[in-house]
Scaffold this motif. Structure first.
Motif, PDB file in Angstrom:
ATOM      1  N   GLY A 298     -39.611   6.083 -32.728  1.00  0.00           N
ATOM      2  CA  GLY A 298     -40.391   6.698 -33.803  1.00  0.00           C
ATOM      3  C   GLY A 298     -40.351   8.211 -33.789  1.00  0.00           C
ATOM      4  O   GLY A 298     -40.583   8.853 -34.816  1.00  0.00           O
ATOM      5  N   SER A 299     -40.062   8.803 -32.638  1.00  0.00           N
ATOM      6  CA  SER A 299     -40.038  10.267 -32.523  1.00  0.00           C
ATOM      7  C   SER A 299     -38.998  10.865 -33.470  1.00  0.00           C
ATOM      8  O   SER A 299     -37.890  10.339 -33.608  1.00  0.00           O
ATOM      9  CB  SER A 299     -39.726  10.691 -31.089  1.00  0.00           C
ATOM     10  OG  SER A 299     -40.782  10.317 -30.227  1.00  0.00           O
ATOM     11  N   GLY A 300     -39.391  11.975 -34.105  1.00  0.00           N
ATOM     12  CA  GLY A 300     -38.483  12.634 -35.033  1.00  0.00           C
ATOM     13  C   GLY A 300     -38.616  12.151 -36.461  1.00  0.00           C
ATOM     14  O   GLY A 300     -37.847  12.580 -37.334  1.00  0.00           O
TER      15      GLY A 300
ATOM     16  N   ASP B  90     -42.470  15.799 -33.729  1.00  0.00           N
ATOM     17  CA  ASP B  90     -42.827  15.275 -35.053  1.00  0.00           C
ATOM     18  C   ASP B  90     -44.339  15.365 -35.290  1.00  0.00           C
ATOM     19  O   ASP B  90     -44.791  15.575 -36.416  1.00  0.00           O
ATOM     20  CB  ASP B  90     -42.344  13.825 -35.204  1.00  0.00           C
ATOM     21  CG  ASP B  90     -42.858  12.908 -34.110  1.00  0.00           C
ATOM     22  OD1 ASP B  90     -43.809  12.162 -34.350  1.00  0.00           O
ATOM     23  OD2 ASP B  90     -42.307  12.950 -32.985  1.00  0.00           O
ATOM     24  N   GLN B  91     -45.127  15.244 -34.226  1.00  0.00           N
ATOM     25  CA  GLN B  91     -46.576  15.356 -34.377  1.00  0.00           C
ATOM     26  C   GLN B  91     -46.970  16.785 -34.799  1.00  0.00           C
ATOM     27  O   GLN B  91     -47.826  16.973 -35.667  1.00  0.00           O
ATOM     28  CB  GLN B  91     -47.302  14.972 -33.086  1.00  0.00           C
ATOM     29  CG  GLN B  91     -48.823  14.968 -33.242  1.00  0.00           C
ATOM     30  CD  GLN B  91     -49.527  14.308 -32.062  1.00  0.00           C
ATOM     31  OE1 GLN B  91     -48.897  13.924 -31.091  1.00  0.00           O
ATOM     32  NE2 GLN B  91     -50.838  14.166 -32.167  1.00  0.00           N
TER      33      GLN B  91
ATOM     34  N   LEU C 203     -51.632  14.613 -45.836  1.00  0.00           N
ATOM     35  CA  LEU C 203     -51.810  13.901 -44.570  1.00  0.00           C
ATOM     36  C   LEU C 203     -50.824  12.741 -44.474  1.00  0.00           C
ATOM     37  O   LEU C 203     -50.877  11.792 -45.261  1.00  0.00           O
ATOM     38  CB  LEU C 203     -53.245  13.378 -44.458  1.00  0.00           C
ATOM     39  CG  LEU C 203     -53.574  12.622 -43.166  1.00  0.00           C
ATOM     40  CD1 LEU C 203     -53.463  13.528 -41.950  1.00  0.00           C
ATOM     41  CD2 LEU C 203     -54.970  12.002 -43.235  1.00  0.00           C
ATOM     42  N   THR C 204     -49.919  12.821 -43.504  1.00  0.00           N
ATOM     43  CA  THR C 204     -48.979  11.734 -43.202  1.00  0.00           C
ATOM     44  C   THR C 204     -49.241  11.305 -41.757  1.00  0.00           C
ATOM     45  O   THR C 204     -50.227  11.710 -41.166  1.00  0.00           O
ATOM     46  CB  THR C 204     -47.528  12.216 -43.396  1.00  0.00           C
ATOM     47  OG1 THR C 204     -47.282  13.316 -42.498  1.00  0.00           O
ATOM     48  CG2 THR C 204     -47.298  12.663 -44.833  1.00  0.00           C
ATOM     49  N   VAL C 205     -48.372  10.503 -41.200  1.00  0.00           N
ATOM     50  CA  VAL C 205     -48.547  10.068 -39.808  1.00  0.00           C
ATOM     51  C   VAL C 205     -47.247  10.347 -39.044  1.00  0.00           C
ATOM     52  O   VAL C 205     -46.158  10.012 -39.527  1.00  0.00           O
ATOM     53  CB  VAL C 205     -48.892   8.564 -39.703  1.00  0.00           C
ATOM     54  CG1 VAL C 205     -49.224   8.191 -38.254  1.00  0.00           C
ATOM     55  CG2 VAL C 205     -50.060   8.209 -40.608  1.00  0.00           C
ATOM     56  N   HIS C 206     -47.386  10.946 -37.873  1.00  0.00           N
ATOM     57  CA  HIS C 206     -46.211  11.258 -37.052  1.00  0.00           C
ATOM     58  C   HIS C 206     -45.532   9.977 -36.562  1.00  0.00           C
ATOM     59  O   HIS C 206     -46.188   9.014 -36.165  1.00  0.00           O
ATOM     60  CB  HIS C 206     -46.603  12.140 -35.860  1.00  0.00           C
ATOM     61  CG  HIS C 206     -47.785  11.648 -35.088  1.00  0.00           C
ATOM     62  ND1 HIS C 206     -49.075  11.727 -35.567  1.00  0.00           N
ATOM     63  CD2 HIS C 206     -47.879  11.060 -33.875  1.00  0.00           C
ATOM     64  CE1 HIS C 206     -49.903  11.213 -34.674  1.00  0.00           C
ATOM     65  NE2 HIS C 206     -49.198  10.795 -33.635  1.00  0.00           N
ATOM     66  N   GLY C 207     -44.210  10.002 -36.572  1.00  0.00           N
ATOM     67  CA  GLY C 207     -43.446   8.813 -36.199  1.00  0.00           C
ATOM     68  C   GLY C 207     -43.643   8.373 -34.773  1.00  0.00           C
ATOM     69  O   GLY C 207     -43.606   7.172 -34.468  1.00  0.00           O
ATOM     70  N   SER C 208     -43.884   9.324 -33.860  1.00  0.00           N
ATOM     71  CA  SER C 208     -44.072   8.956 -32.454  1.00  0.00           C
ATOM     72  C   SER C 208     -45.347   8.148 -32.248  1.00  0.00           C
ATOM     73  O   SER C 208     -45.506   7.505 -31.207  1.00  0.00           O
ATOM     74  CB  SER C 208     -44.095  10.210 -31.574  1.00  0.00           C
ATOM     75  OG  SER C 208     -45.038  11.159 -32.047  1.00  0.00           O
ATOM     76  N   GLY C 209     -46.247   8.157 -33.248  1.00  0.00           N
ATOM     77  CA  GLY C 209     -47.437   7.298 -33.182  1.00  0.00           C
ATOM     78  C   GLY C 209     -47.104   5.827 -33.332  1.00  0.00           C
ATOM     79  O   GLY C 209     -47.938   4.956 -33.084  1.00  0.00           O
TER      80      GLY C 209
END
Length: 390
Positions: free
Chosen positions: A363-365, A337-338, A351-357
């Motif tokens: 949060g991954s994916g 996702d990153q 600009l968004t934010v990756h879920g794994s963050g």
């Protein structure tokens, strides 16, 4: 030269990713920022009476160190607010902080020792895990059903160990917009009581709810060891002024921490005094702007979720509160996702934010979008996201 190993565990994806955006910007691409949950950056402002209270306090000479626990009048006003939500508190149970982040740091440093575990709702707001790690602990994620805004009680029970010291709740949630019901809150409080765990509950988005009435944890708290965190950045549109607070429920189990945590408040001297007068005015003054703010956000929420669910390869549950959408990447041609978020940034400038963050387990994916911008900006960004996905 030596650097503390504790610092290595500190991450804040929401701001860390801005470094990459600046590099893209240097190459001449315009950036559409959908990463930081700051209403003021997107055109919302605190009411005039609140701004005037800040200016007036400065002009009247209130520019000295405040009491370490906070302005007495403000603590009283905060206690009235939290009592109205059901929490058993007086002014003496309130400690004013420089934002919720400082409040969280103070709480974690007071309860976490090397090897202790803290349960966090997956996905979670990144500073929770960072502060747990900073103080030698281990963050442990528990599952939340995003579609129904319900914590997985069995999963929580299975993850409690002799090293667990606290359960953290964020309702409404960042990044998912999940809002826990009274039933869910009661179940969580019961579990905490059974295992002698602190409940740390973050309610900073308490008035930003769209479909159902918000229930604060105070309604089911009884005399449980609940430490509530709240502040003025979101609902009260005072993000850059950095003011929050800790509220200790009236519980005999909280006596030791109530005696010791204020030492940290004294060590850091005090919270900005003029801002405390502004916060006081924001609680005492007209609250009409809040419903207008939430009404605007609901339009944006509805627009963004509908658009996201129309994009092939994405799906998004309906956030019940706060101002974030957390779409799932159903079809991802990239490894993570990153990587998806970084390629989206490079190709479109969005600009968004990756879920794994927000926690790798749950949060991954996914990725997070802030729906604070105006509808034209959101429409442009979603067109770019759709084009990218195609």
């Amino acid at each position: 030269m030596k650097v503390s190993k504790k610092v290595a565990g500190v991450e804040y994806a929401i701001r860390d990713i801005v470094t990459a955006a600046r590099q893209v910007e240097k190459q001449g691409k315009k950036i559409t920022y959908l990463n930081i949950g700051d209403p003021v950056q997107y055109g919302f402002q605190p009411p005039t009476n609140v701004k005037d209270a800040m200016i007036k306090s400065i002009r009247e000479g209130n520019n000295y160190y405040a009491q370490s626990e906070g302005l007495p009048e403000l603590r009283e006003a905060i206690s009235l607010k939290e009592k109205s939500k059901g929490l058993s508190v007086s002014a003496d149970d309130i400690l004013v902080t420089n934002g919720v982040s400082e409040a969280l740091d103070m709480v974690m440093s007071s309860i976490v020792e090397e090897g202790d575990e803290v349960l966090l709702p997956g996905p979670y707001y990144p500073p929770y895990a960072s502060y747990v790690r900073l103080h030698g602990g281990k963050p442990v994620e528990f599952a939340v059903d995003l579609k129904n805004s319900t914590p997985d009680i069995d999963d929580i029970k299975s993850k409690i160990t002799p090293k667990t010291v606290a359960i953290c709740l964020i309702s409404p949630n960042n990044p998912t917009g999940a809002v826990f019901s009274e039933k869910s809150l009661k179940e969580l409080v019961d579990i905490a009581n059974q295992h002698d765990l602190y409940i740390i509950c973050d309610e900073i988005y308490d008035q930003i709810v769209f479909d159902e009435k918000f229930t604060g944890i105070g309604k089911v708290s009884g005399d449980s060891p609940i430490i509530l965190l709240n502040g003025f950045s979101k609902v009260h549109l005072m993000s850059g002024w950095r003011i929050g607070y800790i509220a200790f429920n009236n519980s005999p189990k909280l006596v030791p921490i109530r005696e010791n945590l204020p030492k940290l408040a004294r060590v850091r001297i005090s919270t900005n005094l003029p801002v405390q007068y502004a916060a006081l005015e924001s609680l005492r003054g007209s609250q009409g702007y809040v419903s207008e703010f939430v009404s605007e956000l609901k339009k944006r929420r509805d627009f963004v979720v509908k658009r996201l669910n129309s994009i092939p390869g994405l799906s998004c549950s309906n956030p019940k509160g706060a101002f974030y959408a957390f779409p799932k990447i159903e079809t991802n041609p990239y490894k993570t996702d990153q990587e998806f978020v970084m390629e989206l940034l490079r190709e479109t400038g969005v600009l968004t934010v990756h879920g794994s963050g927000f926690g790798t387990q749950y949060g991954s994916g996914y990725f997070r979008i802030v729906f604070l911008p105006d509808l034209n900006t959101l429409d442009f960004a979603l067109n770019e996201i759709e084009r990218f996905c195609q």
